[in-house]
Every structure is written in C-alpha cells, then in structure tokens.
Write an enzyme that holds these catalytic residues in place. Structure first.
Site, PDB file in Angstrom:
ATOM      1  N   HIS A   1      54.788 -13.316 -20.543  1.00  0.00           N
ATOM      2  CA  HIS A   1      54.293 -12.297 -21.454  1.00  0.00           C
ATOM      3  C   HIS A   1      52.842 -11.998 -21.245  1.00  0.00           C
ATOM      4  O   HIS A   1      52.499 -11.108 -22.392  1.00  0.00           O
ATOM      5  CB  HIS A   1      54.738 -13.180 -22.914  1.00  0.00           C
ATOM      6  CG  HIS A   1      56.087 -12.878 -23.268  1.00  0.00           C
ATOM      7  ND1 HIS A   1      56.647 -11.856 -23.793  1.00  0.00           N
ATOM      8  CD2 HIS A   1      56.962 -13.782 -23.194  1.00  0.00           C
ATOM      9  CE1 HIS A   1      57.916 -12.058 -24.289  1.00  0.00           C
ATOM     10  NE2 HIS A   1      58.105 -13.353 -23.793  1.00  0.00           N
TER      11      HIS A   1
ATOM     12  N   LYS B   1      48.592  -4.076 -34.950  1.00  0.00           N
ATOM     13  CA  LYS B   1      49.048  -4.895 -33.919  1.00  0.00           C
ATOM     14  C   LYS B   1      47.844  -6.101 -34.278  1.00  0.00           C
ATOM     15  O   LYS B   1      46.958  -5.794 -34.772  1.00  0.00           O
ATOM     16  CB  LYS B   1      49.028  -4.432 -32.485  1.00  0.00           C
ATOM     17  CG  LYS B   1      48.037  -3.513 -32.144  1.00  0.00           C
ATOM     18  CD  LYS B   1      48.460  -2.866 -30.933  1.00  0.00           C
ATOM     19  CE  LYS B   1      49.552  -1.867 -30.984  1.00  0.00           C
ATOM     20  NZ  LYS B   1      50.256  -1.904 -29.746  1.00  0.00           N
ATOM     21  N   ARG B   2      48.055  -7.244 -33.614  1.00  0.00           N
ATOM     22  CA  ARG B   2      47.093  -8.290 -33.573  1.00  0.00           C
ATOM     23  C   ARG B   2      45.782  -7.533 -32.970  1.00  0.00           C
ATOM     24  O   ARG B   2      45.683  -6.662 -32.320  1.00  0.00           O
ATOM     25  CB  ARG B   2      47.334  -9.471 -32.450  1.00  0.00           C
ATOM     26  CG  ARG B   2      48.327 -10.295 -33.012  1.00  0.00           C
ATOM     27  CD  ARG B   2      48.630 -11.512 -32.175  1.00  0.00           C
ATOM     28  NE  ARG B   2      49.021 -10.889 -30.753  1.00  0.00           N
ATOM     29  CZ  ARG B   2      48.508 -11.246 -29.557  1.00  0.00           C
ATOM     30  NH1 ARG B   2      47.539 -11.978 -29.432  1.00  0.00           N
ATOM     31  NH2 ARG B   2      49.039 -10.782 -28.407  1.00  0.00           N
TER      32      ARG B   2
ATOM     33  N   LYS C   1      43.433  -4.773 -27.033  1.00  0.00           N
ATOM     34  CA  LYS C   1      44.193  -3.705 -27.744  1.00  0.00           C
ATOM     35  C   LYS C   1      43.305  -2.426 -28.198  1.00  0.00           C
ATOM     36  O   LYS C   1      43.808  -1.605 -28.742  1.00  0.00           O
ATOM     37  CB  LYS C   1      44.862  -4.517 -28.910  1.00  0.00           C
ATOM     38  CG  LYS C   1      46.057  -5.414 -28.310  1.00  0.00           C
ATOM     39  CD  LYS C   1      46.851  -5.998 -29.423  1.00  0.00           C
ATOM     40  CE  LYS C   1      47.991  -6.901 -28.734  1.00  0.00           C
ATOM     41  NZ  LYS C   1      49.055  -6.253 -28.429  1.00  0.00           N
TER      42      LYS C   1
ATOM     43  N   THR D   1      55.410  -4.009 -27.525  1.00  0.00           N
ATOM     44  CA  THR D   1      56.778  -3.412 -27.978  1.00  0.00           C
ATOM     45  C   THR D   1      56.974  -2.582 -29.134  1.00  0.00           C
ATOM     46  O   THR D   1      57.683  -1.792 -29.441  1.00  0.00           O
ATOM     47  CB  THR D   1      57.796  -4.637 -28.089  1.00  0.00           C
ATOM     48  OG1 THR D   1      57.620  -5.464 -26.970  1.00  0.00           O
ATOM     49  CG2 THR D   1      58.961  -4.317 -28.322  1.00  0.00           C
TER      50      THR D   1
ATOM     51  N   LYS E   1      59.236   0.850 -31.820  1.00  0.00           N
ATOM     52  CA  LYS E   1      59.674   1.125 -33.025  1.00  0.00           C
ATOM     53  C   LYS E   1      59.270   2.405 -33.504  1.00  0.00           C
ATOM     54  O   LYS E   1      59.849   3.199 -34.339  1.00  0.00           O
ATOM     55  CB  LYS E   1      58.968  -0.141 -33.643  1.00  0.00           C
ATOM     56  CG  LYS E   1      59.641  -1.470 -33.616  1.00  0.00           C
ATOM     57  CD  LYS E   1      58.759  -2.620 -34.092  1.00  0.00           C
ATOM     58  CE  LYS E   1      59.113  -3.823 -33.511  1.00  0.00           C
ATOM     59  NZ  LYS E   1      57.973  -4.696 -33.826  1.00  0.00           N
TER      60      LYS E   1
END
Lengths: 833, 833
Positions: free
Chosen positions: A376, A569-570, A575, A680, A684
C-alpha cells in the site's frame, strides 16, 4: 476451547432456532418495542432518539443473524475454498443505513419507525462511526467486504477491535487536539461477542528443544513467559440484494490467568490489576505511537496478537475438515492487507513445524502457496521494520524461523538464480544489516507469498521497477496489479440519494448499483437539457446540506454558488495540503489587490479541508495550523466577502466524507507524483460527479484514462521526472515563482499570525530540500486552477464533465476490484446465493 | 441529562411495551432459543451449557422487567415516602436460582430446560458469584434487599459496580494468593446498563465566592479540577411471592471529556488514555489497599464518587415531584450502611447550600431529619478517618462544610447542653486534633443522622455505653438497635432443599418462607422418631454433597460420620481462627498420644475452614498458612486416619457458603467477646440446624436466648470481663494452660513446617499482648469442645438440639429486621403489591 456437540436438527431447540424473522413493519415495530423494553431496559418514559436508534439497530441485527447463520453454514457445508482477508483496519463508518439498504428493508423499516413517530434520518445520526481505521487501507477493506458479500464470495475478514480506535480530532486555536474516541463506551449493536471463541497468544519467554525428528533435526517449542487471550467479536456484513452475509472477526485482548500468576504470587495484587490493563492495552488503540521503544514493543505485540489469533482460528477451522496439510492451499487463501499482519506467515510456519510436526521444507511450501500480499505504500518511512533485538525478546521462536526462512530463501531462491550476486542478497535479505539490525516485514511478506500486488497501475509499476525490483527480477510471476475500488452502495446509492434517484429515473433501473457500466447509457442523453438541469439541482441540494453542516460545526456561512473545492484526506506532506493552502493565500492576495470591478469577475470559491494528522507528526500539524490561520484572516475579510472562504471541517471520518463528497464541485488529489499508491477517494469524487484537479499519480492516471483527459484537470511533474526536477531545484536551476515568493513574504511578515510556527513549513520547501517539489509544481498548479475557474464559468461544459466523470467511473467499483482478486489471485468461486 | 417526553399511553409504542410476557414452558423455550440466536449470536452448533445458562438468564430477566417496571411506576405514582439504602457492598452471590424461586417459576423453567435436554442445576453452576462485597455488611445488604422486596417496601439500594470486585483466593503452598475476580469479563445478564442516567462527579479544584446572599453571607461554588462520570447499572430484585421488584442501582465510573481536556491539549494523547484508566479505576476494586497515600486517595475518591452520584440521583428524583425542600424528609429517608457513604451527608449539604440556595441552617435541619446510620464495628482500626490534608485536596468545598457543620454542632449542640465541657467537645468533634488532623467519618454520620443503630443487642449496648457514649449522652433518642437477620429464601428454601421439603411436608404449608414463626409448630413433633430420622437423613445428604465438593476442590476424602465442624468467615484476629487451629493441634496431639483402644472412642471430626484475608493483613495470612500447614500434616497421618481431617476450602463466597452451611453439624462463632458486631452467619447456621459453639458476642447472645442455652455451646470470657482479664494476663496472674504450652512447643519444634513464619502468631498471644485473650479462653474453649463430642455421641439429644436451633430461629429472618427498620427508623409504609 471445547466444542459442544451440535443439537441435532430434528430436536426442539434446532427447530426453534430455525424460525425465520418477519420483515413487515408491524413485526419490526414489535421488535423495536421488545428491544426497548428487554435489551435496553427502558420504558415509555425514556424512549428517546438514542433509545429508538439502539432498539432499531438491534432489530436489524436480529434480521441479519438469519442470513449470517445461513451463509456460514453454506460455506462450511460446501467445502469450497475460502479466503481470509487480514487487515489491521476496517474503516467501516456507520452501519445502520448500510445494513438497511443492503438487506432491502428500507421500506418496511421506514414505515415502522414513522409509525412510532420517529424520523429514520434522526436515528441514523445517533450512530457513532466505528473507530476501527485510519485511512485508505482501512476504507478499502470495508469497501471490499461490502463487494465480496454482494458478489457472494466465501471470504472472512479478520481484524482488531480497538477499544479507543483512532483519536477524535478537535480544532482549538487552529491546532489539532486529539481526544480518545470512546466509540464503544455506549455499546456497539453490530458486534456479537463470541466468548466461546478465544485463543491464548504468547509473548516473550524462551525456546526449548523437545526432541529430534526422524531426520535428526531438532524439534523445538516456544515457552512464552506471558499470555493474553484473544476473544472474537463478529461483525456481520450483509451483501446488497443477496442473502449472503459475510463476517469480519475482530480480536479483543483479555488477560489470561497464566499471565497474571507471576505477579500475583508475589502478593502484588493491586499492581497486578495494572498488569491486566497492560494486557488489555494490546487492543487499546490503532497504531500506538512508536517513537519510543515501549511504543514499538506495543505495536509489535498488537500485530503479533492479531496474526496469532487469526492463524490459530484458521488452522482450527481447517483441521475440523480433516483434510491433509498438503491440501491447505487448495482450501485456503490468506490475504495480507499491507505488512501489518505479515507475522502471520511466521506464526503459520511455527504452528506447522512445532505444533503439527511438519518438516520445515514442507511447511514452507504450503505457506508460500497460501499467502498473498498487497502493498500500500512506496514511502520508505512507511515500510515496517522491526529491530532484531525487539523480535528476539518478544518472539524468540519467530526470530529463529525468520532466520531459517531467510537462509532457505537466500541459499535456494537467490543464489541459485544469481550466483555470487552479494549485493542482491544484501538487498533482498529479510534482515537489514548495519548498526542495529532490522527485520524487513515487506520482505517477509513477499518471500512468504505467491502473489504481490500494488493498488493502482502506476503504483504496481513502481513496485516492479523500483521498490521491489530485485524481487521482481527473481520471480516476476508473483507481481501483479489490482486497482482499488469503492463500493457504489455506500458511496453513491446511500450517500447521494438525489443522484441515485436521478440514475434510477433516467435509466429506468437500479441495476447500476451492482453493474456500474450501465451508467454509461446516460451518455446518450448528454444533449438533453433536462438531464443537465436535474444534475445541477442534485448537486445544489447536496451543497445546501453540506453548507448547513459547515454552519453548524464551524459557524461559517458559505456561498452555495461558489465552487466547493475540496481537499479531504489524511494530512501528510506528500499529499500536499500545503500546496493547496499556499495557492489559497495567493488567490486571497490577488483578490485583495484587485479593483472592485475586477473582483466582480472573480469566480467565488469555498476551499474545504478535512483530515487528521498523526499525533506525533509535527509538520502535518503545522499545516493544519496554517490552514486555520489563513481561514481566520480570509473569512473575516470584508474585501473578500464570499469570493473566498476557507473551511477546516474537524474530525474527518467516513460519515463526514459521505456528506462532503456528494456536495463537491472540485476535489484535489495533488500528491507528488510517484508517492501516492492509489488515493482511492478520487474514485468516490468521480462517481459523485465531482471534477478532479490532480497530478499523474495513483489512480488519477486510470481515472484520467477512463473519463477522458478533457474531463480532468491534470498538472504537475510526472513521476518519472520528479527525481530530475528535485536535482535541478537543488542545483538552483528552477527559480521560485514570483507569486510563490510573494506568498512566502506574506506569511513571513505575519499576515496570518506570528510567523515563527510556520518557518519549518517554509523551510521544508526551500530550494535545498523541497522533497515534495511544491516549488516546482506551483506555477503549473496555479495555471490548472485558473483553468478550473474558466471552465466553471461555462456551466454547460462543467456539468457535462461532471456527468461524464460519474458515468464513466464504473470500473472503479470495488465489485470490479474484488472480482480481480478472486479470479487472478485467490482463485475462489462465488457461492450460489 | 435531558429528559425525553414520555410516549403517551394511548400510542402504539406504549401499547407494545405493555404486552406481558408469558410464563409457560413453551414460551420460555422460545425465549431461550431467541436469546441463543439473537442475544448470544449462537447456533445449534455451539449451544453449550454456558450458552444455555446465559440464554435462560436473559429469559428470566425478561420476565422480571415487567414487574420491575410496574413497581417503579407504582412507587412514583403513589407519591409514597421512599428509602434509599446506601451500601458500599452487596454480597449478592449467584442470582439465577434466587430469581426463579422468588418469581415462583421453578416449575415451568425446569420443564422448559429439561425439554431442551439440559439440567437446571448444571445451568446454575455456570453463574459466577457477583463480586460486589467482602463480608457481613455486604451480605446483610443483599439479605435486606430480598426481604424489602418480599415485604413490598418502597426502597432502592445504591452501590458501586466494581469491575474486579474482591479478589479470587487461591491457596498455593498453603498461602493465600490473590487473583483479580474477573466476574464481569463474560458479561452479567442481571444488570441493565442505563446510559441515560449519568452524573458528573468532581474532584480537586478550588472554591470560589460567587456572591452574597440576602443576609450578607458569602455564596460559594466548587470548581472541580477533574471530573468522572457515574453511569447507572440497575439490578432488579424481585420479592418472593409478590409482584414487587425493587432496584439496586450501581455506579460505574467512566471518564469525562472535561476531565481529559487538560492533558490532551498538551498533546499527550497516549498519556491521556492512561488518565482515562485512572478515572475508571475509581470503580475497579472494592476497598483498595489504603496503606499508601495514593491508596487512601483512591478510596476517598471511590466513596465520594458513590456518595455524590447517589445524592445527585436522589435529588433529581425528588425535584421532579415539585415538592418544597421542607418536605424532603417526609418523602425521603437515606440510610447509610456503615460510614463508607457518610460523605453523602456533606454532598447533600453542598448541593442544598451552593446549588439550591438554601441557607446553611435550613439545609442542616433537613439533612438531620433525612439520614440514618448503621454502625457495623467497634474495632477502632475499622472506624474510618480521613487526613484533613487529603480531604482538603480532593474535596475542598466539603472540608469547609465539615468545619461549618462541626462548629454548629459544637457551639449549638454540645456547648448548650454541657457548657464548658472541653473534654467532651474534643471527644465528639468531627475533627480529631493532634499531629496530622483527621476527619472522623463516624462522627459525621452520627451528627448528620436522626438515627444511629447497632446490629445486635450487645453491640448496640456497647455503642451507647462505650464507643459513642458522649453522643448518647447528648441525644439518647437517636440510638437504637436492630438486630441483623438473614433471608430464609436463599439461606433455607434454596440452599437446603431437603430441609425445605421436610418443613413443607411436616407443616403442610410453605408459609414459613415468609413467616418463620410457623416453624415452632414442629416442636410438637419432637417426640416423633420419624421426624428425627428424616432430619438426620437431610443433614447426611447435605454432608455427602459437601464431601463431594471437598474431594473435588481439595482432593481430600472426608468421613461423612464425622462432626462437620465449620469455621467460615473473614480471616481476622478477633474472629479467632487461631484459637480454633490451636485446639486442632491439641486434638491431634491427644490422638497421637492415645492407645489404639482409646482412639476407637474418639469422636471423629472434620474441621472445615474457609475465608479470605485482606491482601495487606499479614497476620491473617499467617493464620491461613498455619491452618494449611496443620492440615498437611494431620491429613496424611496414618495414626489419625479419619478421626481428624482439616480442610481449607479456597475462595470463600456466597455460593460456597450455600454448600457448607446446610452440611454443618457444628459451627464456630468464637470472637473475643465485645469485638463482633453481629457475626450474622451464626443465624444461617442455626436456621439450618447446625449447633453453635461460641462466645457471648454479637448475635450469639440473642440466638442463645431464642433457642435456649441448653442448645448452644457457650464458653469464654464475657464482654464486660475482657478488659480485666487482659490486665490480669498482662500482670501474669493467668498462667498459660499446660496443653496450650504443649501446642506452642509443637509448633516451635517444627511439627508443622519451619516455625519462623509462625513466630509472629505465637508472639501475638504471648502474655504481654494477647489482645484477643486466646490464652485466657483456651481452657474453657477446650472444655466446650469436649462437651460437643460428648453431646454428639448422644444422637437423639444432638438432633433435638439441631431441630430446636432451626425452628426457634425465626426471629433471625431479615424480614423481621427490615420491618423494624421500616417502622422504627424509616417510617415507611408497604406498597400494596
């Protein structure tokens, strides 16, 4: 544990147990009343919404137990191959609505609840999110379980029942504060305590030699010094529109007698109560901080606890079928969702060799055919390594086996193929040499598995070409890709009722819920203005709902006509929430310097952040502080008005995501290329008709391909160029953009509060060390954002892009993902439902 | 907590909630199947005895909930005066059998269970004793609740839900080892979690002045620094042969948000999890060791937690009725079972004065009319005192109020009656002066109560004449006696089925279960040999059952024809297990020195001990060691054979007592006269036709009077002579008996293992410091034991004594006790059932 003799089916009890429950509203009302009175011990004097929720949840659970029992019996009786999916996390979110939808009982339940003068939606709101996960890996496991149940695959999930789960995030003075998430304090109706299913899990102690086998090899046994009990809690997972109901078995730690003895016999009774807590601590929190030795040990104990209980349970079940060990891998596949449960490989070996008297070689052959591993992350700091000294202390027998496995692998596996290649041996060894030797858990997982996969095409390519290149060269057949997916039940049907209804109306069917390719039929209606109107109105309603929530939790009124620009997101440097907030400062600065007429032309935006930073990750916490500091200034600036608002929604979790995603116009997936495995949530957003601004990273690449690059805002350095750019930057060949410099100077001069706390952030993207190449990508990112503004002005074009994003995202259903796992990796067949 | 609006009775839900449950065997079977499947999530493949027990327990609980709801509604609607019984302990034991008997559903339940091919008795055995008590005080509270429910009194019990209760005792190498009693680990079907009933309880912090009242007096408020939540767990108590079902509300500590904040905001997330445990620790164990300052603080926190939650709950309920405060004491009586909840007086004052704005004097008048206190001990070391410094830190506002109460009491109460009597003021003050000042909790309880009682006639006399003499002289009207009692349901009907059946047959009625005076009718049959035969056969069957248990847990075979001579109670020096075991050594020595023909004449004895020593009470633990060391030698001595056996049954609890008491021939209640308050177990033995050997102490005095002194073996120094005897002993005027000296020398020469560990025991009864005058009473005790042997040889006489003990013990039913409490102290009326 002793196995009771089953009650024969012709007996009275068996008959009583087989009685099905009824599903009509009256029966459901009776059940609600029953649980109110007997399970909750309440009366009509304290029947409040919480009580109504709990009573309904118990009633729904009663319904589920039928199909759950039937499915378990079917799997056992069919003798089919079964899969055990081991995951340290299941980010389930709330369950009540999902259960009701999947079981197809929304109608009667709503009637029943309304007949009792309650609102079903109010009851949903009383449920707490299950605190069993942290991020993408955990949500993936939850989506997979939903799809596996829906597609009738014989799979069980295994996990850990964290008492306090992750933390609850609150924002105080712009900073993240962490509070324990007491999600179990008020009870969890979805779990079934299985006191009869428990296993002792050992720690510490010594290895003794118990004899010599036929071939003169020493037989060994591990005598642990400490034991804890793993008790099973089963969480049923009903599939959508099928009678199949799968199971996730979560382990909770309870103290064992043997464990306590040592201390108690010294008379330290009250000290021993504390020791009991030590034992329960094993399953207290998800990812205990591991920057201390104690923390590392706790995490290792937690992972082993999970691995050992699961393997013992799997083996007990296998042995009941009385098949020979040689048939194990035809009957069982064990999937490792990341390396957290990789010790399962070693524990499996230990039980086979020490407990079942198999020869090491035979056991190893079985093992290698039974395990599969999903990677992952490519971030080096996220690849688990355990100090040898620690494993030697906590799991002495397992360390011996790791050495033995390593030797067999290096001697037989590596040296035979690449004789004399010492560098390669060093590189693939399970042990990292050097000062303070380490066990590399990813290597244990790769060597012990027959399949290794990444979670998006680009990620799997990087694994093969870069991260695990040496392994790929040794056994290319092991490596594969299965791109992640998300379940359209939770992430469309349930969280976006408006869009689901639109699809049902326009497609005259609800079959898309299990067959997303149907959605593409809507492309035929792309010239129909009615579709566009309805589409926009659905989005608008969702935005209104989110705006209400924002006003409620943040006290800020937002402009429904602004672009809802979402980054959830985290919080992590790779990111690049930082890139986003810097550009927000830029935008703010631009607006401030505009003439009034120019301001009229500005496309209003509402920038929405949400996400948690790991408690010990200071840089990420500083980014949260910066976001909130900018928000503080911008949101109160009369010059800006509702042209720009910055929102940080606290305590990001599944339920918050369900509210935000359907209401988003634009969402940001802007990781440094090559760093994100899949990311991911982009799927969505696409499904919910939200446009993506992103880098060519993770699943963005495939989404771009699926929906067409004209329907997505791609920018930034490509993965293959990142290294080169980073070097150029370091050599001073890429000047910092003037606008970014201006943003820096605004921060430095204290426009967003005392600048001292932000200096480490700015330093982190200085020329010398801009690991995430924010400085490099900045101009391109700003340009892409300008394209967003321009495109949004053309509402027809925007809506078309939005529709295409949704209808072309069918491939990102987790139904597709689990089918690939089942067919390519596990080789299991669907049950006949 | 918010109060939901009750559902009106004409609504659907109210109708559904009102449906009664059915009681026939088929309905019970359905319920068992229902709970097996839905509550326990089991199938016919794992329906074992534990599952059957849990499913039955839940089914019985369902039945109880009806009468429980009805009783609570009746109490509320009748507006009658209610009593709140506060007790730190409820030594409940097991509940299933008691529930079934009291509800009168034994027949259908047995049929239902047998129809499912289970044995009801096996199911009983699966239940764990509730670990909510330690000794007599706790068992008394449990007996009282049973009687109060049976007699339909509007009473609620309040207590604490200990997670680990007392410890579980195991004997290792003759020593007591303590293990946590994980009684809740596998669930407790008898409690109903009331998440909607919870109160914040504060600790530490400061007192602030909030204003000035009408009369210029400063108004104050306590700002606690820490808070924990008390959550209610309700345990229903059905009465025997009545629809009344009372409630015991137990408090469990949960962490509060406010409490956590301080630490979390410093970012110490994982430390804060530990803090949560600190908060839960409040209700972890009963009587945490208090020899350290931390232990003292924990105990004080525990007692205040209990007091505060209870008082908040009582006040909330009172305020709902919207009556003026002046009517409080006409509506409510609050009973303090010993001083553990005495802080309730101060907390009640605090809420009235600081929260409800009553003047101090007014509040104090209400308080003094509302509380009543039972004293349970005259041992100085057992009278609670708290260091001023500790209270000042943990409960600063309460300390202020204690000072104010003390001032009012000394100035108005004492000085007006005995002006200038400084010594008296010093003696009755709530504060003990000296180095390290202390708050005397018994004085708080006496001053704040309108009634103070002892638990047996002699005990109440000692209180008045000695322990609280100065208080008695001030307010003689406050002081009274209510002799303890035991419930004949558990302690005869249920635990001695044979005897209960005998009574039913010979009396042609079961009315004795609620009217024990009926038993005396049996005196008319004292010349009937059939009665004697049946009586002996009942006893024998009970002895056989106990012998089986002893063989099972101790591995020792005992002689059924021997005298079962039982000494079971907490191990404490004043209870003089030491006197007993010394005499056993003596007896052993006598037998050893006898000729073979003489041995044939010896009356065989089985000496049975059971009891726990407090974990920190070393002397008591040494006595356990001595008992087991003697047992080790005696039981293996071929010379002795079955003439003498010494048994220590481990882990004494209610269920063990239920097995031992009906099987006893003789039981020992041999405390130093004046030390035992009641020693209530003597009543249970008498009821079960077991003869008593005892001193004139506690309830022995009244038992002696009731059954006739010819039917009891009384020996030893009377209470009024103990002081004098102790002095004489000290002055060397009482020589040690030759036989006791021989016993000492046997121990000293190592006949029972290395003598070093026993030296402190022997020293404790040396001439200089024989506090419990064991040396003085020894010859008389041996003489009484010889009488026992002689009497037992005359079986007819013994059996007659046994019958008379039982039939004349009707006054020791707790039904009589609670009637006295209700009429003399509480002034409450029975509900119409």
């Amino acid at each position: 544990p002793t196995c009771p003799v089953p009650v024969p089916p012709e007996k009275l009890l068996a008959r009583l147990l087989a009685e099905p429950a009824s599903l009509d509203p009256k029966a459901i009302q009776k059940m609600i009343a029953h649980h109110t009175k007997f399970t909750l011990g309440r009366t009509r004097f304290n029947f409040d919404t919480l009580c109504a929720f709990l009573a309904l949840a118990h009633s729904v659970r009663d319904q589920i137990i039928h199909s759950w029992n039937a499915t378990q019996a079917k799997i056992t009786n069919s003798g089919t191959k079964r899969v055990y999916y081991m995951s340290m996390e299941y980010l389930i979110g709330r369950s009540l609505r999902n259960m009701i939808y999947n079981m197809g009982i929304l109608g009667p339940v709503r009637k029943a609840v309304e007949g009792l003068e309650q609102k079903l939606e109010d009851l949903y709101e009383k449920e707490r999110d299950a605190a069993l996960g942290n991020g993408g890996l955990g949500r993936l496991a939850a989506c997979f379980m939903d799809s596996l149940a829906t597609l009738d695959y014989p799979v069980w999930g295994y996990g850990v029942r964290y008492t306090y789960g992750m933390f609850e995030q609150q924002i105080r003075d712009g900073d993240q504060s962490e509070f324990p998430d007491y999600w179990l304090t008020w009870g969890n109706p979805w779990e079934i305590e299985r006191l009869d299913v428990n296993y002792a899990v050992g720690f510490y102690g010594k290895v003794v030699i118990t004899g010599v086998d036929d071939r003169g090899k020493k037989k060994k046994a591990w005598i642990p010094f400490e034991k804890a009990y793993a008790v099973a809690y089963d969480v049923p997972v009903p599939g959508y529109n099928t009678s199949t109901c799968l199971n996730v078995r979560l382990w909770s730690a309870k103290p064992s007698r043997e464990f306590d003895l040592g201390l108690f016999s010294q008379g330290d009774y009250f000290g021993a109560i504390a020791e009991r807590q030590k034992s329960e601590n094993i399953t207290s929190v998800l990812y205990p901080a591991d920057h201390t030795w104690q923390g590392k040990e706790l995490r290792l104990r937690q992972e082993f606890f999970f691995s050992s209980a699961t393997i013992q349970d799997i083996i007990r079940r296998f042995k009941r079928a009385k098949k020979p060990w040689s048939e194990f891998s035809e009957n069982v596949a064990i999937h490792l969702n990341d390396t957290h449960p990789a010790l399962a490989i070693v524990e499996f070996m230990r039980i086979l060799v020490d407990g079942e008297d198999l020869a090491f070689e035979e056991a190893w052959e079985i093992t290698k055919k039974s395990f599969a591993y999903t990677n992952h992350t490519v971030l080096p700091e996220a690849l688990e390594k355990w100090p040898l000294e620690l494993i030697s202390n906590v799991l002495p027998r397992h360390l011996e086996l790791i050495f033995e496995i390593n030797w067999a692998f290096l001697e037989h596996g590596v040296s035979k193929v690449f004789p004399g290649d010492v560098e390669r041996r060093r590189c693939v060894s399970l042990i990292e040499e050097g000062f303070g030797r380490m066990v590399r858990m990813a290597h244990v997982a790769i060597v012990g598995s027959y399949s290794v996969n990444g979670v998006a095409a680009i990620h799997s390519d990087i694994i093969k070409a870069d991260l695990f290149r040496s392994f790929h060269e040794l056994s290319p057949e092991k490596f594969t890709n299965v791109t992640n997916g998300v379940t359209p039940r939770r992430w469309l049907l349930e969280c976006n009722e408006g869009l689901a209804k639109l699809y049902e109306t326009w497609l005259s069917t609800n079959d898309w819920v299990t067959n997303m390719s149907i959605l593409r039929r809507l492309e035929e209606d792309l010239s129909n203005p009615d579709l566009f109107e309805e589409w926009e109105s659905v989005k608008r309603e969702n935005k209104v709902r989110l705006a209400k929530y924002i006003e409620q939790v943040c006290g800020i009124e937002v402009n429904i006509d602004s672009i809802f620009d979402v980054h959830i997101k985290r919080i992590h440097e790779y990111k690049r929430q930082l890139l986003n907030i810097l550009s927000v400062i830029d935008r703010y600065d631009q607006i401030k310097r505009m003439s009034l007429p120019d301001r009229k032309k500005v496309q209003p935006r509402t920038i929405i952040f949400a996400g948690k930073a790991a408690p010990g990750y200071l840089m990420a916490k500083r980014v949260i502080k910066l976001i909130n500091s900018v928000a503080e200034v911008v949101n109160q600036d009369q010059d800006v008005g509702d042209l720009l608002k910055v929102i940080f929604i606290p305590n990001y979790n599944v339920s918050v995501a369900e509210l935000i995603i359907p209401a988003s116009d634009l969402s940001q997936h802007i990781s440094t290329a090559g760093k994100e495995a899949s990311g991911t949530s982009n799927m969505k957003f696409a499904m919910n008709g939200c446009l993506i601004i992103g880098t060519m990273d993770g699943a963005n690449v495939e989404i771009c391909k699926a929906i067409g690059e004209e329907n997505i805002f791609i920018f930034g350095t490509r993965a293959e160029d990142v290294g080169r750019k980073r070097d150029e930057l370091r050599r001073g060949e890429i000047p910092r953009s003037a606008r970014l410099s201006r943003v820096f100077s605004l921060i430095n001069k204290g426009s967003f509060g005392p600048p001292e706390i932000f200096i480490p952030i700015l330093d982190s993207i200085s020329r010398e060390q801009d690991e995430y190449i924010i400085g490099v990508d900045y101009p391109d990112y700003m340009e892409a954002q300008a394209r967003v503004d321009a495109t949004y002005a053309d509402r027809e074009r925007w809506t078309k892009m939005s529709i295409l994003s949704s209808v072309r995202s069918g491939d990102f259903s987790s139904d597709r993902s689990v089918k690939e796992y089942a067919e390519k990796i596990w080789k299991v067949k669907r049950l006949t439902p």
